[in-house]
Structures are given as C-alpha cells and as structure tokens.
Design a protein around this motif. Structure first.
Motif, PDB file in Angstrom:
ATOM      1  N   THR A   6     -51.558  21.479 -23.441  1.00 55.80           N
ATOM      2  CA  THR A   6     -50.436  20.711 -22.910  1.00 55.80           C
ATOM      3  C   THR A   6     -50.913  19.358 -22.401  1.00 55.80           C
ATOM      4  OG1 THR A   6     -48.432  20.913 -21.565  1.00 55.80           O
ATOM      5  CG2 THR A   6     -50.481  21.642 -20.534  1.00 55.80           C
ATOM      6  N   LYS A  13     -51.889  14.542 -26.560  1.00 53.08           N
ATOM      7  CA  LYS A  13     -51.957  15.980 -26.842  1.00 53.08           C
ATOM      8  C   LYS A  13     -51.936  16.263 -28.342  1.00 53.08           C
ATOM      9  CE  LYS A  13     -48.268  18.194 -26.453  1.00 53.08           C
ATOM     10  NZ  LYS A  13     -48.222  18.365 -27.923  1.00 53.08           N
ATOM     11  N   PRO A 114     -45.768  21.211 -25.029  1.00 54.32           N
ATOM     12  CA  PRO A 114     -45.678  20.051 -24.145  1.00 54.32           C
ATOM     13  C   PRO A 114     -45.205  20.393 -22.729  1.00 54.32           C
ATOM     14  CG  PRO A 114     -44.655  19.565 -26.255  1.00 54.32           C
ATOM     15  CD  PRO A 114     -44.996  21.028 -26.257  1.00 54.32           C
ATOM     16  N   LEU A 116     -45.371  23.304 -21.001  1.00 55.40           N
ATOM     17  CA  LEU A 116     -45.938  24.615 -20.659  1.00 55.40           C
ATOM     18  C   LEU A 116     -45.645  24.984 -19.208  1.00 55.40           C
ATOM     19  CD1 LEU A 116     -48.504  26.585 -21.940  1.00 55.40           C
ATOM     20  CD2 LEU A 116     -49.449  25.702 -19.848  1.00 55.40           C
ATOM     21  N   LYS A 166     -50.212  19.161 -13.411  1.00 54.17           N
ATOM     22  CA  LYS A 166     -50.664  19.888 -14.601  1.00 54.17           C
ATOM     23  C   LYS A 166     -52.180  20.089 -14.558  1.00 54.17           C
ATOM     24  CE  LYS A 166     -46.842  18.416 -17.512  1.00 54.17           C
ATOM     25  NZ  LYS A 166     -46.389  17.956 -18.801  1.00 54.17           N
TER      26      LYS A 166
END
Length: 196
Positions: A6, A13, A114, A116, A166
């Motif tokens: 991700t 990515k 993308p 997640l 993230k």
C-alpha cells in the motif's frame, strides 16, 4: 506469505508492484478488482444504478467514473453508500484471487491495496509494505501525473489517511523519494529480510 502493498496517491506503489511482478511475484490488484466488479451488466453496477440513478451510467453501459467521483467526493454519506455496495464484492473477489494463486502453487502473494488501512483490510495480510514519499514529492507527482492544480492535488491527498499513519502500521517502509534503483534495492532488501 501474504504481503499487503500500500501507499498513498502518487507515492509510487504501482512502480513497486510492477517491480515485484517482474520478479515473478503474483499480484492481486484491488484497483483492477474494483473495475471488474462494476463491469457493464454486473449485479454491483445494477445496484449502483438503482441507488444513484441512470446519470452515473454511460451509454455503453459502463459506470461514469468522473460523474460518480464528483458525486461522492465531497459527500461522505454518498461515498459511504457506494462503499457499502462495492466493498463486499471487492473483498470477495480479492480473497478468491488470492486463494487461486495459492492453489496454483504460489508461496508468496502480493495484495496491492491502495486503501488497505482505510478499508480495514490488514487482517487479510501477514506483512504490510508501505511505499512512502514526502508530502512535497507526492503533491508534485500528482500535479504532474494527473494535470491537477495545486488545490486539486492537496484536496485528493487530504482525502486519504496521512502517510505517517500508514507508516506506523507497516512492517516495512519503502522510501520512494529518490531514484528508481534505490527504491528497487530497498524492496530487494525487505524481501530478503522476510525470506520470500
């Protein structure tokens, strides 16, 4: 091992996914699945039409992504309505494709997702690989790639979970601010460390 790949919009990515694909790793792509589940005539698209109206369907029977995007971008209730229709179908297909790869003998499968974290899909993976860039590089790439104004780029970036959050949920972070070769070397190092 099931690896969740991700990042944020314009983080690179897809570049990392392509590199992994070239190295022979099977990729299950959530974006491709999201397009697949709304193909003309699909039950999901029919439900979208019944909820959002015929305006979001093009003459060829496909979903008008631009119209749908405008409809949901600033309207959380409508976005939630769309997600409630699409997400179960995406999850089901994601799991089916992952299981098919394992059945075909794959020892490692990459789930390219993308959103997640945003969609709580981390329970489907064993390791999470986050592709990261600085906010400045992200904005520059997004403006260049999508022909966005600075304001449009900032608005798109702000609509996603911040990259720092993230990174906190990652098992490994790929710094994609530099040259492609540097990014690829980091990926190779992570795969060695994870022994996959």
């Amino acid at each position: 091992m099931i690896i969740g790949l991700t990042g944020s919009i314009a983080s690179g990515k897809s570049t990392v996914a392509n590199f992994l694909k070239k190295r022979g790793y099977p990729i299950v792509d959530a974006d491709e699945i999201a397009r697949l589940v709304v193909e003309p005539g699909s039950p999901v698209l029919k439900e979208i039409e019944s909820v959002f109206g015929a305006d979001v369907i093009k003459e060829d029977g496909s979903m008008d992504r631009a119209k749908m995007g405008k409809l949901i971008f600033d309207d959380n209730r409508k976005r939630e309505q769309l997600n409630t229709i699409i997400h179960p179908a995406i999850r089901k297909e994601l799991i089916a494709q992952k299981e098919a790869q394992i059945a075909a003998g794959a020892e490692t499968v990459i789930l390219d997702i993308p959103l997640l974290f945003e969609n709580n899909l981390h329970e489907y993976v064993e390791k999470i690989l986050v592709v990261s860039v600085t906010p400045e590089v992200q904005k520059e790439r997004l403006m260049s790639r999508n022909q966005f104004s600075e304001q449009e780029a900032e608005s798109r970036i702000a609509s996603q979970l911040p990259i720092e959050i993230k990174e906190q949920g990652a098992d490994a972070v790929i710094d994609n601010n530099g040259e492609l070769a540097e990014t690829e070397q980091q990926v190779v190092d992570v795969l060695k460390k994870w022994q996959v």
